[in-house]
Scaffold this active site. Structure first.
Site, PDB file in Angstrom:
ATOM      1  N   LYS A  95      13.657  -5.483  17.012  1.00 39.60           N
ATOM      2  CA  LYS A  95      15.096  -5.761  17.050  1.00 39.60           C
ATOM      3  C   LYS A  95      15.361  -6.867  18.066  1.00 39.60           C
ATOM      4  O   LYS A  95      14.723  -6.909  19.137  1.00 39.60           O
ATOM      5  CB  LYS A  95      15.850  -4.489  17.432  1.00 39.60           C
TER       6      LYS A  95
ATOM      7  N   SER B  84      23.251  -0.242  14.501  1.00 35.11           N
ATOM      8  CA  SER B  84      23.130  -1.671  14.614  1.00 35.11           C
ATOM      9  C   SER B  84      21.728  -2.212  14.341  1.00 35.11           C
ATOM     10  O   SER B  84      21.561  -3.403  14.180  1.00 35.11           O
ATOM     11  CB  SER B  84      23.556  -2.088  16.029  1.00 35.11           C
TER      12      SER B  84
ATOM     13  N   SER C  37      22.210   3.907  16.553  1.00 31.59           N
ATOM     14  CA  SER C  37      21.818   2.608  15.991  1.00 31.59           C
ATOM     15  C   SER C  37      20.426   2.565  15.377  1.00 31.59           C
ATOM     16  O   SER C  37      20.085   1.621  14.683  1.00 31.59           O
ATOM     17  CB  SER C  37      21.945   1.510  17.046  1.00 31.59           C
TER      18      SER C  37
END
Lengths: 89, 472, 433
Positions: C38, C113, C137
């Site tokens: 990420k 996210s 997330s």
């Protein structure tokens, strides 16, 4: 009820430039969100307990700093090894 | 009108590494941005790690100031946006400081008094800004983060000080205490910064921010006392405000910044669990502190209280005295406290620059009486000038020989006196007529001939004897 | 590192912000495995944007702790994945680099996210990925994309190098197509790191064992509250009953603090974010500050244009919640409510071994469907309690509603990540057989 004036004053405290449209939109959205947060008003008689947390300290040993080329590698221009920032006065 | 003064003192702790990262804390002579890492540059993702020694040092200070140390303290974030703060907040302590409610004894205006300490807490130093372009409107700012993250302690006093002079005395005592604890290096540039609150009783309080020298504190406060008293006399209301001290001009000016209205939005630093120090303070053994050493100087070296106070005012000075005292404690006390300090101050030099063996030798010569006090001072001056210029000096004995400053042997002095008396008959008759001034004239003439290598008091006696002899 | 992995993805879902083509890799338990990270985890020499224009061009000079860990185990770090800006969102639509699409249905969001990591795994571009979880997330996009994702116990994985959004809530965690791979990656990244003062030296050394028989699993009524789509609820209940069929004891229970959890979560994460995101001033990195302006003009304008709307909303609300006169009403109360959530979990875990329920109240939204911030926030209701309490929580695929994956969430007490993994592993094996 959050007014546009409130939004402007928080934007100033947070140092964020907003457009006029955003001021109106945020005022409306903040009203709804803060109304939802009002549920916290009913919380009472509880205190945050951090007793489970322990401190982890670092010994006072000097470690190598970053090489200056790397320190300044993310800025397009520096002056005599200094970072450049806008004037503060 | 009663003057009410409280101080907030920020001192850099002399740890090896920074408060929250391993960068070397000795940055003073370094190129900008060479003592930095992701943590003290505030790079995204970096995390602070508390320096154990910084905590120990702060606790030593707390103990020396007789503070209470709660079992748990907490780091908080003080949020404000300025280019010297690489994270956009400063890690400090807010509502749970490391130590509270202490005191420090000083020699106040009306004798000894205890100044109450409100709190002692730890925080990190911001970076250093250089304003470029000069004048009232700099064009841009240069930033060096070498100082960013240096451990600081902030010591806050209650408004217990009653004059600028007392404030100065408090600072001197605090500085000596921190030095004795070995946690602070007062020679480091910028190692201490002071904010002062000052008011005339019954009137609004004014804060003077960021005074960066000891002398500056007394000057700024003295200026402010006069300004506030004058204003009150003229019926002008004192505004509650923040002012800045302009060191070069010795004045304080109103800062138009909104700093005092700042809402710092403190909250507990989520990256650092609470600091728990139960039992740590009890384990700290304090070294001899200034008050104890002062008493010891009186007991051990028979120093006068005044000399003892002066000589224990700094750890290096006290150490220097103890190294030279064995020659002759009272003589050493006089020569260090009354002569050497003044000569050093005149030259803007520190006690560290005086070679101990050189000063000892000078004291030995003075004790043997083979040089006059006056010429002793000249030798000291010459040697200090040499040290200042080339970091070394000749030996006192060599200096005395080179400049021919030794006391003249008795026979030679007698010859000179004899010559002077004979070649100044007018003055001699004035002496006989009882004119005191004429003796001084004759002494001066002899001193000139011996180039100061005679003792004036003794000369006086010898001259009168010689004149008597002429009569007889 | 003398071997090279050739990575040539067809990124039809906009899962990546940065990809590398010839990726060196070494020896170790992850040798040669392509791994996606990420884009809020710092990677030395590889841009790290957090999905934000304000960090465009920023190349970290250092590796996050977890990056050192995975590289040491020989993985091929093939790229940085798309995300809601700074982790603020539930859809991966709030990215300066455009939305990520859900591989199961490209008209839908992948969740957020960590939507880029989830999509990359779900689409088979990589077998494993790192995500971060502040309020769901990792678990939300895992549920929406039909993969396994875990938020470990707070303190079990170093946050050093994770660009902070809400420090006291968030953690890095593994995402994969199987519980075993999630477990493998957790083992690698849980190595102790003294640079994170909130970390505990309790590395995860476990090898999953399918074990759920005799386990007491609590199901709080509140996990199936009014916002939960009945079709999702039904699929999840089926899954829970399957666990019962495998020998688990199912106990229904209550968790009253759920009434406060979401508000507490948002007040805390916004407050912390308002402080964390103050550093992007363009002096040391990021698009350079305009030195023709004054400091405050430059700073305000950069924040006005460099941050997306959701980030600015959260910074402003967080600033407000911490401001003088409101701290007691918002931040202090939120911390108290957080304690209620912890107390509830503690009570529940004295009665049961694990808790189970849906990961998300619904299946993945359609792109552009959620425009009102509050309704978006409300969809995090089932994931935020684990972050408030710092307990481990996993989301595993447990069925579908109208062709879209549904996630089963299993939570355990702090530092019982092993039990959570074992239950999930047992469920996974049962599901395959």
């Amino acid at each position: 009820m959050v007014t546009e004036k409130d939004v402007i004053s928080v934007a100033s405290l947070a140092d964020i430039t907003l457009t006029r449209e955003e001021e109106a939109l945020f005022a409306h959205q903040f009203t709804t969100i803060l109304r939802y947060f009002d549920v916290l008003d009913t919380v009472s008689g509880v205190e945050y307990d951090n007793t489970g947390e322990v401190n982890i300290l670092r010994e006072d040993d000097v470690q190598e700093s970053l090489p200056r080329e790397l320190v300044l590698s993310n800025v397009p221009s520096s002056e005599d090894g200094y970072f450049k920032a806008p004037r503060v006065m | 009108m009663t003057v009410i003064i409280g101080l907030e003192i920020h001192c850099q702790l002399n740890t090896r590494s920074k408060m929250f990262c391993g960068c070397a804390a000795g940055y003073q002579d370094s190129e900008p941005n060479t003592h930095v890492c992701p943590v003290c540059l505030g790079l995204p993702g970096s995390l602070p790690g508390i320096n154990r020694t910084a905590v120990m040092y702060a606790l030593k200070v707390a103990k020396a100031l007789d503070c209470e140390v709660p079992p748990e303290s907490e780091f908080s974030r003080k949020n404000y946006f300025y280019p010297d703060l690489p994270k956009g907040f400063q890690i400090t302590q807010y509502d749970k400081p490391l130590a509270v409610r202490g005191s420090l004894l000083i020699d106040g205006e009306d004798g000894e008094k205890a100044v109450r300490i409100t709190r002692v807490h730890m925080e990190e130093d911001p970076g250093r800004l250089v304003h470029m372009g000069g004048g009232d409107r700099p064009r841009y700012t240069l930033v060096d983060y070498n100082r960013s993250g240096i451990p600081l302690i902030e010591i806050v006093t209650e408004p217990d000080l009653r004059s600028p002079k007392e404030a100065r005395k408090f600072l001197n005592k605090l500085r000596a205490t921190l030095e004795y604890l070995g946690v602070f290096d007062s020679d480091r540039e910028g190692s201490i910064r002071v904010d002062a609150n000052i008011s005339m009783e019954g009137h609004a309080r004014v804060e003077i921010k960021n005074i960066s020298s000891y002398k500056g504190v007394e000057k700024a406060l003295t200026f402010e006392v006069t300004r506030q008293k004058n204003a009150i006399r003229r019926g002008v209301k004192i505004e509650r405000e923040t002012r800045h001290f302009v060191e070069a001009r010795g004045v304080t000016t109103s800062s138009r910044s909104k700093e005092e209205e700042n809402d710092y939005r403190y909250f507990p630093e989520p990256d650092l669990p609470p600091l728990r120090v139960s039992g740590w303070v009890e384990d700290i053994e304090l070294p001899e502190l200034p008050d104890a050493r002062r008493q010891r100087f009186i007991d051990q070296y028979a120093c006068s209280p005044e000399h003892a106070r002066t000589l224990t005012g700094g750890i290096r000075l006290a150490g220097f005295y103890e190294e030279v005292a064995p020659v002759d404690p009272p003589l050493a006390a006089t020569w260090v406290a009354d002569v050497l300090l003044g000569e050093l101050s005149y030259r803007d030099m520190g006690i560290d620059s005086v070679p101990v063996h050189v000063f000892r030798e000078l004291l030995e010569i003075l004790r043997a009486g083979t040089i006059t006090d006056k010429n002793g001072v000249d030798v000291l001056r010459t040697l200090l000038d040499q040290v200042r210029e080339r970091q070394e000096c000749e030996s006192p004995a060599a200096c005395i020989v080179r400049l021919d400053l030794g006391k003249k042997a008795g026979g030679e002095i007698d010859r000179i006196i004899n010559t002077v008396v004979r070649s100044n008959p007018g003055a001699v008759s004035d002496v006989k007529a009882g004119k005191k001034g004429a003796v001084h004239f004759l002494v001066g003439q002899v001193m000139k001939e011996t180039r100061g290598r005679a003792d004036p008091a003794e000369l006086n006696r010898l001259l009168l004897e010689e004149i008597d002899r002429l009569e007889g | 590192m003398d071997q090279v992995f050739r990575f040539e993805p067809k990124d039809r879902y906009n899962a990546f912000i940065t990809t590398r083509n010839d990726v060196p890799f070494g020896e170790g338990s992850l040798s040669g495995i392509p791994l996606a990270v990420k884009d809020n985890i710092s990677t030395a020499g590889i841009p790290t944007t957090c999905g934000s224009a304000i960090l465009e061009g920023y190349i970290p000079p250092y590796d996050a702790h977890v990056i050192s860990c995975i590289l040491r185990e020989g993985c091929a770090l093939v790229g940085k994945t798309n995300m809601d800006e700074f982790g603020m969102g539930t859809t991966t639509e709030n990215s300066a680099f455009g939305p990520t699409l859900n591989p199961a249905d490209i008209s839908r969001v992948p969740g957020g996210s960590s939507g880029g990591s989830a999509a990359a795994v779900a689409a088979g571009m990589v077998p494993i990925a790192l995500g971060t979880d502040t309020g769901g997330s990792i678990r939300c996009p895992s549920a929406f994309c039909g993969i396994v994702g875990m938020k470990p116990t707070y303190g079990r994985v170093s946050r050093y190098g994770l660009v902070a959004y809400a420090n006291s809530l968030e953690l890095i965690g593994p995402m994969a197509r199987s519980v075993q791979d999630v477990s493998l990656l957790l083992k690698v990244i849980s190595a102790y790191d003294p640079r994170d003062a909130t970390m505990t030296d309790r590395p995860y050394l476990h090898t999953p064992a399918a074990k759920v028989a005799g386990c007491r699993i609590g199901v709080p009524e509140e996990f199936f509250g009014s916002g939960v789509d009945p079709k999702v609820a039904s699929v999840v209940w089926d899954a829970i009953e399957r666990l019962e069929g495998m020998g688990a004891e199912i106990v229904t229970c209550r968790m009253p603090s759920m009434a406060y959890a979401l508000a507490a979560y948002y007040v805390i994460c916004m407050s912390e974010a308002s402080s964390n995101l103050a550093r992007f001033d363009g002096v040391r990195y990021g698009p350079p500050a305009d030195t023709r302006k004054t400091w405050h003009e430059s700073y305000s304008d950069r924040r006005g244009t460099g941050f997306g709307a959701e980030v600015r909303r959260r910074i402003m609300l967080g600033t407000f919640a911490l401001s003088s006169g409101y701290y007691g009403k918002y931040y202090a109360k939120a911390q108290a409510a957080r304690q209620m959530v912890r107390d509830d979990f503690q009570r529940l875990f004295s009665e049961v071994d694990l808790l189970a329920g849906p990961t998300m109240p619904t299946v993945a939204f359609r792109l552009g469907e959620k425009t009102d911030p509050l309704s978006m926030y409300l969809s995090d209701i089932l994931t935020v309690p684990a972050n408030l309490a710092g307990i481990p929580a996993i989301s595993i695929p447990c069925g579908e509603v109208e062709g879209m994956p549904v996630g089963l969430q299993i939570m355990g007490p702090r530092f019982h990540d092993e039990n959570v993994i074992d239950a999930a592993f047992a469920y996974e094996l049962e599901g395959r057989s």
